[in-house]
Design a protein around this motif. Structure first.
Motif, PDB file in Angstrom:
ATOM      1  N   ALA A  58       0.799  -1.223   0.000  1.00 55.62           N
ATOM      2  CA  ALA A  58       0.000   0.000   0.000  1.00 55.62           C
ATOM      3  C   ALA A  58       0.834   1.276   0.000  1.00 55.62           C
ATOM      4  CB  ALA A  58      -0.925  -0.001   1.218  1.00 55.62           C
ATOM      5  N   ALA A  59       2.131   1.179  -0.284  1.00 56.14           N
ATOM      6  CA  ALA A  59       3.022   2.342  -0.295  1.00 56.14           C
ATOM      7  C   ALA A  59       2.954   3.101   1.025  1.00 56.14           C
ATOM      8  CB  ALA A  59       2.687   3.275  -1.465  1.00 56.14           C
ATOM      9  N   VAL A  60       2.861   2.354   2.138  1.00 61.94           N
ATOM     10  CA  VAL A  60       2.752   2.962   3.459  1.00 61.94           C
ATOM     11  C   VAL A  60       3.842   2.417   4.371  1.00 61.94           C
ATOM     12  CG1 VAL A  60       1.118   1.220   4.321  1.00 61.94           C
ATOM     13  CG2 VAL A  60       1.188   3.501   5.370  1.00 61.94           C
ATOM     14  N   VAL A  61       4.347   3.290   5.240  1.00 61.95           N
ATOM     15  CA  VAL A  61       5.319   2.914   6.265  1.00 61.95           C
ATOM     16  C   VAL A  61       4.697   3.208   7.620  1.00 61.95           C
ATOM     17  CG1 VAL A  61       7.531   3.481   7.320  1.00 61.95           C
ATOM     18  CG2 VAL A  61       7.336   3.337   4.824  1.00 61.95           C
ATOM     19  N   ARG A  62       4.705   2.218   8.488  1.00 61.28           N
ATOM     20  CA  ARG A  62       4.139   2.375   9.839  1.00 61.28           C
ATOM     21  C   ARG A  62       5.253   2.239  10.870  1.00 61.28           C
ATOM     22  NH1 ARG A  62       0.471  -0.740   6.896  1.00 61.28           N
ATOM     23  NH2 ARG A  62      -1.575   0.279   6.657  1.00 61.28           N
ATOM     24  N   SER A  63       5.335   3.200  11.776  1.00 59.13           N
ATOM     25  CA  SER A  63       6.378   3.190  12.798  1.00 59.13           C
ATOM     26  C   SER A  63       5.909   3.996  14.001  1.00 59.13           C
ATOM     27  CB  SER A  63       7.677   3.791  12.247  1.00 59.13           C
ATOM     28  OG  SER A  63       8.627   3.967  13.280  1.00 59.13           O
ATOM     29  N   PRO A  64       6.368   3.622  15.225  1.00 59.31           N
ATOM     30  CA  PRO A  64       6.024   4.434  16.388  1.00 59.31           C
ATOM     31  C   PRO A  64       6.890   5.680  16.515  1.00 59.31           C
ATOM     32  CG  PRO A  64       7.386   2.605  17.064  1.00 59.31           C
ATOM     33  CD  PRO A  64       7.138   2.423  15.592  1.00 59.31           C
ATOM     34  N   ILE A  65       7.955   5.749  15.714  1.00 58.59           N
ATOM     35  CA  ILE A  65       8.881   6.882  15.776  1.00 58.59           C
ATOM     36  C   ILE A  65       8.668   7.739  14.538  1.00 58.59           C
ATOM     37  CG2 ILE A  65      11.291   7.569  15.890  1.00 58.59           C
ATOM     38  CD1 ILE A  65      11.907   4.835  17.092  1.00 58.59           C
ATOM     39  N   ALA A  66       8.302   9.001  14.743  1.00 56.79           N
ATOM     40  CA  ALA A  66       8.022   9.879  13.613  1.00 56.79           C
ATOM     41  C   ALA A  66       9.065  10.971  13.456  1.00 56.79           C
ATOM     42  CB  ALA A  66       6.630  10.502  13.779  1.00 56.79           C
ATOM     43  N   ASP A  67       9.297  11.729  14.517  1.00 60.67           N
ATOM     44  CA  ASP A  67      10.086  12.958  14.403  1.00 60.67           C
ATOM     45  C   ASP A  67      11.322  12.965  15.291  1.00 60.67           C
ATOM     46  OD1 ASP A  67       8.227  14.223  12.574  1.00 60.67           O
ATOM     47  OD2 ASP A  67       6.858  14.317  14.287  1.00 60.67           O
ATOM     48  N   LEU A  68      11.787  11.795  15.685  1.00 54.28           N
ATOM     49  CA  LEU A  68      13.010  11.687  16.478  1.00 54.28           C
ATOM     50  C   LEU A  68      14.194  11.534  15.537  1.00 54.28           C
ATOM     51  CD1 LEU A  68      14.309  11.238  19.351  1.00 54.28           C
ATOM     52  CD2 LEU A  68      14.095   8.780  18.863  1.00 54.28           C
ATOM     53  N   PRO A  69      15.120  12.502  15.496  1.00 53.99           N
ATOM     54  CA  PRO A  69      16.283  12.352  14.610  1.00 53.99           C
ATOM     55  C   PRO A  69      17.184  11.212  15.091  1.00 53.99           C
ATOM     56  CG  PRO A  69      15.981  14.639  15.300  1.00 53.99           C
ATOM     57  CD  PRO A  69      15.114  13.802  16.181  1.00 53.99           C
ATOM     58  N   GLU A  70      17.628  10.392  14.150  1.00 53.34           N
ATOM     59  CA  GLU A  70      18.510   9.271  14.467  1.00 53.34           C
ATOM     60  C   GLU A  70      19.639   9.216  13.439  1.00 53.34           C
ATOM     61  OE1 GLU A  70      16.483   5.601  16.371  1.00 53.34           O
ATOM     62  OE2 GLU A  70      15.180   6.208  14.728  1.00 53.34           O
ATOM     63  N   ALA A  71      20.848   9.119  13.924  1.00 55.61           N
ATOM     64  CA  ALA A  71      22.010   8.971  13.040  1.00 55.61           C
ATOM     65  C   ALA A  71      22.267   7.478  12.846  1.00 55.61           C
ATOM     66  CB  ALA A  71      23.226   9.670  13.632  1.00 55.61           C
ATOM     67  N   LEU A  72      21.419   6.848  12.056  1.00 58.13           N
ATOM     68  CA  LEU A  72      21.495   5.406  11.856  1.00 58.13           C
ATOM     69  C   LEU A  72      22.766   5.031  11.101  1.00 58.13           C
ATOM     70  CD1 LEU A  72      17.787   4.756  10.800  1.00 58.13           C
ATOM     71  CD2 LEU A  72      18.793   4.537  13.079  1.00 58.13           C
ATOM     72  N   VAL A  73      23.176   3.778  11.263  1.00 59.46           N
ATOM     73  CA  VAL A  73      24.424   3.315  10.655  1.00 59.46           C
ATOM     74  C   VAL A  73      24.137   2.098   9.784  1.00 59.46           C
ATOM     75  CG1 VAL A  73      24.999   1.915  12.694  1.00 59.46           C
ATOM     76  CG2 VAL A  73      26.817   2.629  11.134  1.00 59.46           C
ATOM     77  N   TYR A  93      34.380   2.162  20.170  1.00 60.11           N
ATOM     78  CA  TYR A  93      33.983   3.000  19.036  1.00 60.11           C
ATOM     79  C   TYR A  93      32.465   3.148  18.985  1.00 60.11           C
ATOM     80  CZ  TYR A  93      38.756   2.218  17.331  1.00 60.11           C
ATOM     81  OH  TYR A  93      40.122   2.167  17.208  1.00 60.11           O
ATOM     82  N   ALA A  94      32.006   4.397  19.063  1.00 64.97           N
ATOM     83  CA  ALA A  94      30.589   4.705  18.856  1.00 64.97           C
ATOM     84  C   ALA A  94      30.381   4.885  17.354  1.00 64.97           C
ATOM     85  CB  ALA A  94      30.202   5.967  19.610  1.00 64.97           C
ATOM     86  N   LEU A  95      29.473   4.112  16.781  1.00 69.89           N
ATOM     87  CA  LEU A  95      29.311   4.058  15.333  1.00 69.89           C
ATOM     88  C   LEU A  95      27.949   4.613  14.919  1.00 69.89           C
ATOM     89  CD1 LEU A  95      30.679   0.439  14.716  1.00 69.89           C
ATOM     90  CD2 LEU A  95      31.967   2.598  14.806  1.00 69.89           C
ATOM     91  N   THR A  96      27.966   5.626  14.076  1.00 69.85           N
ATOM     92  CA  THR A  96      26.750   6.184  13.492  1.00 69.85           C
ATOM     93  C   THR A  96      27.001   6.448  12.017  1.00 69.85           C
ATOM     94  OG1 THR A  96      27.293   8.539  13.810  1.00 69.85           O
ATOM     95  CG2 THR A  96      26.274   7.380  15.679  1.00 69.85           C
ATOM     96  N   GLY A  97      25.922   6.769  11.316  1.00 66.93           N
ATOM     97  CA  GLY A  97      26.068   7.286   9.969  1.00 66.93           C
ATOM     98  C   GLY A  97      26.460   8.754  10.019  1.00 66.93           C
ATOM     99  N   PRO A  98      26.654   9.382   8.860  1.00 69.29           N
ATOM    100  CA  PRO A  98      27.145  10.759   8.816  1.00 69.29           C
ATOM    101  C   PRO A  98      26.065  11.823   8.945  1.00 69.29           C
ATOM    102  CG  PRO A  98      27.031   9.872   6.600  1.00 69.29           C
ATOM    103  CD  PRO A  98      26.647   8.750   7.525  1.00 69.29           C
ATOM    104  N   GLU A  99      24.802  11.407   9.142  1.00 66.21           N
ATOM    105  CA  GLU A  99      23.710  12.375   9.207  1.00 66.21           C
ATOM    106  C   GLU A  99      22.605  11.827  10.098  1.00 66.21           C
ATOM    107  OE1 GLU A  99      22.042  12.672   5.288  1.00 66.21           O
ATOM    108  OE2 GLU A  99      21.624  10.529   5.200  1.00 66.21           O
TER     109      GLU A  99
END
Length: 286
Positions: free
Chosen positions: A152-167, A190-196
Motif C-alpha cells: 500500500a506504499a505505506v510505512v508504519r512506525s512508532p517513531i516519527a520525528d526523532l532524529p537518528e544517526a542510523l548506521v 567506538y561509537a558508530l553512526t552514519g554521517p547524518e
C-alpha cells in the motif's frame, strides 16, 4: 584462525564474508550448521552461547573472535564465550554492543542498555585484548517496511520525528574487520553512526525518492509496535526494546541524533548515508 559468532546474521554474516574474501582462515559458530548457508571453505562448528560445554571445540585454535549475541540473555551468553576464550588462549575479542550503553545514565536505565553493559563488563574485566563497537540503530530497520510499501506504499512506525544517526550494517562489518585484522584497536570503544541524522518521516521521503514513488507515513503506538516485536522475539526482548524506545522518545535529549566519529576514525572515510544504503537495497522493496 578467526571465530565469528552470529555468522548467519545481519552483521556476523558480513564480517565472516569479508574475512573469508580476504583470505583469512575463518570458523563460523552456529547452532545448526545444516541450516547455515556459508561460503565454501569456511569451517563451521555447531555450538550455542547458552551452553558453555559446546564452546571449547569452537574455540580450539582460535586467535581472535567477533562476538555478537542478541536479546535479554546477551550478558550471560557473552560471559560464557569470554570465559571459554580465556581458557582457550584467545588473544582478542571484538564485541558488538550498542550505543544505548553510552546513552543511558544509571538513574534512567533500560533493560537493553543493562544487558549490553553487563556483556561489556564481562569482556573488559577478562584480561583479554578487546575492542567494543557501539552502533546506533541499523539502517536495515527499514527492511521491515517492505511489506507495507509493496502492499500500500505505506510505512508504519512508532517513531516519527526523532532524529537518528542510523548506521549501515556494511559499515559496522567493515569496522569490525579492521579492528580484528589491524593493529591499534585493542582497548578502544567506538561509537558508530552514519554521517547524518534523519527522522523516520525524512527516511521515508528519501526512500520514496530512491524508489521513484511517493510513500505515506503512518504513526503507530508503542503498544502496536510491541505486539509486532513479540511475534518475532522473546517477551523479555520485546519489552526491553520498547522500553528503550519509550525512554528515547520521552527524554528529548537528541542523543540518537548525534553523529559520532567512529566509522571515519577507523575506516578513514565517512560511512554510508541513508540514501546510499537505500539505493543499494532498493530491490528489497519491490
Amino acid at each position: 584462525m578467526y571465530l565469528v559468532t552470529g555468522a548467519t546474521g545481519n552483521i556476523g554474516g558480513k564480517v565472516l564474508a569479508r574475512l573469508h574474501a580476504a583470505g583469512h582462515k575463518v570458523r563460523a559458530l552456529t547452532r545448526d550448521p545444516s541450516r547455515a548457508p556459508l561460503p565454501e571453505g569456511v569451517d563451521v562448528v555447531a555450538a550455542d552461547l547458552g551452553d558453555p560445554g559446546t564452546l571449547p571445540a569452537a574455540l580450539d585454535g582460535v586467535h581472535k573472535v567477533f562476538l555478537m549475541s542478541l536479546g535479554h540473555d546477551k550478558g550471560t551468553h557473552d560471559a560464557h564465550l569470554v570465559a571459554a576464550a580465556q581458557r582457550a588462549g584467545v588473544a582478542h575479542i571484538v564485541q558488538l554492543s550498542t550505543l544505548g550503553v553510552e546513552e543511558v545514565a544509571e538513574e534512567n536505565d533500560t533493560p537493553l542498555g543493562r544487558w549490553h553493559r553487563m556483556a561489556e563488563q564481562a569482556l573488559t574485566a577478562s584480561g583479554l585484548g578487546w575492542t567494543i563497537l557501539r552502533p546506533n540503530g541499523f539502517m536495515t530497520h527499514a527492511l521491515g517496511w517492505a511489506p507495507g510499501i509493496r502492499a500500500a506504499a505505506v510505512v508504519r512506525s512508532p517513531i516519527a520525528d526523532l532524529p537518528e544517526a542510523l548506521v549501515a550494517p556494511e559499515d559496522i562489518a567493515d569496522v569490525a574487520v579492521r579492528a580484528l585484522t589491524a593493529d591499534g584497536h585493542e582497548g578502544k570503544v567506538y561509537a558508530l553512526t552514519g554521517p547524518e541524522a534523519l527522522t523516520t518521516r525524512e527516511q521515508v521521503d528519501v526512500l520514496g525518492e530512491v524508489l521513484g514513488r511517493p510513500l505515506r507515513f503512518e504513526q503507530i503506538s508503542l503498544a502496536e509496535h510491541h505486539a509486532a516485536m513479540a511475534a518475532r522475539y522473546s517477551p523479555e526482548t520485546a519489552d526491553g526494546v520498547v522500553k528503550a524506545l519509550r525512554a528515547a522518545l520521552e527524554s528529548g535529549d537528541g542523543f540518537r541524533g548525534r553523529v559520532f566519529p567512529g566509522v571515519p576514525q577507523v575506516l578513514g572515510a565517512p560511512g554510508r548515508t541513508f540514501r546510499d544504503w537505500a539505493t543499494e537495497h532498493a530491490h528489497a522493496f519491490g
